[in-house]
Design an enzyme around this catalytic site. Structure first.
Site, PDB file in Angstrom:
ATOM      1  N   ASP A  45      18.585  42.448   8.990  1.00  0.00           N
ATOM      2  CA  ASP A  45      18.066  42.303  10.191  1.00  0.00           C
ATOM      3  C   ASP A  45      17.712  40.970  10.758  1.00  0.00           C
ATOM      4  O   ASP A  45      18.303  40.170  11.805  1.00  0.00           O
ATOM      5  CB  ASP A  45      18.017  42.933  11.238  1.00  0.00           C
ATOM      6  CG  ASP A  45      15.991  43.487  10.613  1.00  0.00           C
ATOM      7  OD1 ASP A  45      15.697  42.137  10.088  1.00  0.00           O
ATOM      8  OD2 ASP A  45      14.915  43.148  11.460  1.00  0.00           O
ATOM      9  N   ASP A  84      19.088  47.863   7.795  1.00  0.00           N
ATOM     10  CA  ASP A  84      17.448  47.229   8.151  1.00  0.00           C
ATOM     11  C   ASP A  84      18.380  48.233   9.159  1.00  0.00           C
ATOM     12  O   ASP A  84      19.004  48.154  10.318  1.00  0.00           O
ATOM     13  CB  ASP A  84      17.343  45.971   8.628  1.00  0.00           C
ATOM     14  CG  ASP A  84      16.591  45.297   7.407  1.00  0.00           C
ATOM     15  OD1 ASP A  84      15.396  46.193   6.658  1.00  0.00           O
ATOM     16  OD2 ASP A  84      16.424  44.349   7.776  1.00  0.00           O
ATOM     17  N   LYS A 114      16.356  50.670   5.230  1.00  0.00           N
ATOM     18  CA  LYS A 114      14.985  49.836   5.327  1.00  0.00           C
ATOM     19  C   LYS A 114      14.155  49.966   7.012  1.00  0.00           C
ATOM     20  O   LYS A 114      15.159  49.191   7.924  1.00  0.00           O
ATOM     21  CB  LYS A 114      15.141  49.021   4.626  1.00  0.00           C
ATOM     22  CG  LYS A 114      13.821  47.813   4.582  1.00  0.00           C
ATOM     23  CD  LYS A 114      14.344  46.989   4.131  1.00  0.00           C
ATOM     24  CE  LYS A 114      14.121  45.126   4.139  1.00  0.00           C
ATOM     25  NZ  LYS A 114      13.498  45.224   5.739  1.00  0.00           N
ATOM     26  N   GLU A 116       9.862  48.420   8.915  1.00  0.00           N
ATOM     27  CA  GLU A 116       8.706  47.757   8.976  1.00  0.00           C
ATOM     28  C   GLU A 116       7.842  48.150   8.585  1.00  0.00           C
ATOM     29  O   GLU A 116       7.663  49.263   9.800  1.00  0.00           O
ATOM     30  CB  GLU A 116       8.888  45.914   9.269  1.00  0.00           C
ATOM     31  CG  GLU A 116      10.163  45.193   8.692  1.00  0.00           C
ATOM     32  CD  GLU A 116      10.154  44.592   9.753  1.00  0.00           C
ATOM     33  OE1 GLU A 116       9.178  43.543  10.423  1.00  0.00           O
ATOM     34  OE2 GLU A 116      11.303  43.275   9.327  1.00  0.00           O
ATOM     35  N   GLU A 184       7.071  40.864   1.429  1.00  0.00           N
ATOM     36  CA  GLU A 184       7.518  39.276   1.930  1.00  0.00           C
ATOM     37  C   GLU A 184       6.408  38.935   2.198  1.00  0.00           C
ATOM     38  O   GLU A 184       5.463  38.771   2.719  1.00  0.00           O
ATOM     39  CB  GLU A 184       8.744  39.583   3.232  1.00  0.00           C
ATOM     40  CG  GLU A 184       9.529  38.837   3.695  1.00  0.00           C
ATOM     41  CD  GLU A 184      10.237  38.223   4.813  1.00  0.00           C
ATOM     42  OE1 GLU A 184      10.665  39.908   5.351  1.00  0.00           O
ATOM     43  OE2 GLU A 184      10.601  37.867   5.101  1.00  0.00           O
TER      44      GLU A 184
HETATM   45  O1  KIV Z   1      16.188  41.476   6.938  1.00  0.00           O
HETATM   46  C1  KIV Z   1      16.468  40.995   5.987  1.00  0.00           C
HETATM   47  O2  KIV Z   1      17.777  40.092   6.101  1.00  0.00           O
HETATM   48  C2  KIV Z   1      14.925  41.650   5.070  1.00  0.00           C
HETATM   49  C3  KIV Z   1      14.879  40.448   3.981  1.00  0.00           C
HETATM   50  C4  KIV Z   1      13.981  39.370   4.307  1.00  0.00           C
HETATM   51  C5  KIV Z   1      14.050  41.489   2.778  1.00  0.00           C
HETATM   52  O3  KIV Z   1      14.215  41.995   5.305  1.00  0.00           O
END
Ligand code: KIV
Length: 266
Positions: A45, A84, A114, A116, A184
């Site tokens: 994202d 994401d 993915k 968070e 991160e």
């Molecule tokens: O959104 C993204 O690109 C990420 C990376 C920085 C791991 O989550």
């Protein structure tokens, strides 16, 4: 290769090889990444910032993620692609999280999602998705969707209570069934300790050399993100200068009439 257990092995560390991950948001770049053999592509994202020009990732929508994920899938049909889940597409309820993850998988044809965090609701969602058959990559440390409560893009896990929280979040995410975990912006010593304490591969960005793999944002990695040079970033080309020089050459050749030449004319 799209076999999650081969790309992201689980168990005794160190694994045979480190895992390379790059973000990507479009067809042509995805084709280059696949042809070059990257282990995994992340449709992050971050596209809200580096592609759309927003100041945070918060405005990105689920449909925008799917739009980009579809383009990346077309460019990299044989590469493992993780997508994401954007802000507010999985935090409101377990049911909404499942629907959002399912929509990404159904519509984009990608391989995993993915999201968070490591609180109890997140662990529940990971557990449920794993049971449904949706592979999940976790993400702790700096979690950009929470930038407004973290007080900016700061290194996480310096204070003792944050260290133990991150350690228990990582264990919870692994136990809940995630296949890997992004760290991160964390101190190297902490990411080393946490990485050693979970059997799943850890993928670092700004988290030092001891994770089981690394991820970088493609435009940062190519040096296209003008003026963005945080300590953790290595740029593998001077993309901004190279593209800018090409554009300047083009302008000059159009103006002086040397492009198009006879070889470019019908
Ligand atoms: O959104 C993204 O690109 C990420 C990376 C920085 C791991 O989550």
């Amino acid at each position: 290769m799209r076999d999650v257990s081969k790309i992201f092995p689980k168990g005794k560390k160190p694994f045979e090889k480190k895992i390379s991950v790059l973000t990507c948001y479009d067809f042509m770049m995805a084709r280059i990444l696949e042809d070059s053999g990257v282990d995994c592509i992340l449709v992050g994202d971050t596209l809200g910032v580096v592609f759309q020009g927003q100041s945070t990732t918060l405005p990105v929508t689920l449909d925008e993620m799917i739009y980009h994920a579809k383009a990346v899938r077309r460019g990299a049909p044989d590469t493992f692609i993780t997508v994401d889940l954007p802000f507010l597409s999985y935090q409101v309820s377990l049911e909404e999280g499942i629907r959002s993850a399912g929509k990404v998988m159904k519509e984009s044809g990608c391989d995993a999602v993915k999201f968070e965090g490591g609180g109890p609701e997140i662990l529940e969602l990971i557990y449920k998705l794993e049971r449904i058959g949706i592979p999940v990559m976790g993400h702790i440390g700096l979690t950009p969707q929470s930038v407004n409560v973290l007080g900016g893009h700061k290194i996480q896990g310096k204070a003792e209570e944050d260290k133990s929280r991150l350690l228990s979040e990582a264990k919870g995410i692994s136990d809940a069934g995630a296949f890997s975990l992004v760290f991160e912006l964390m101190p190297s010593a902490l990411s080393k300790e946490i990485s050693a304490s979970v059997p799943i591969p850890t993928i670092g960005i700004g988290a030092g050399a001891y994770t089981d793999g690394q991820v970088l944002v493609i435009y940062d990695f190519l040096g296209l993100n003008k003026g963005f040079r945080p300590k953790f970033l290595k740029t593998y080309m001077n993309g901004y200068e190279e593209v800018s020089n090409a554009v300047k050459n083009y302008i000059q050749e159009v103006r002086n009439g040397s492009f198009p030449g006879p070889e470019h004319s019908h």
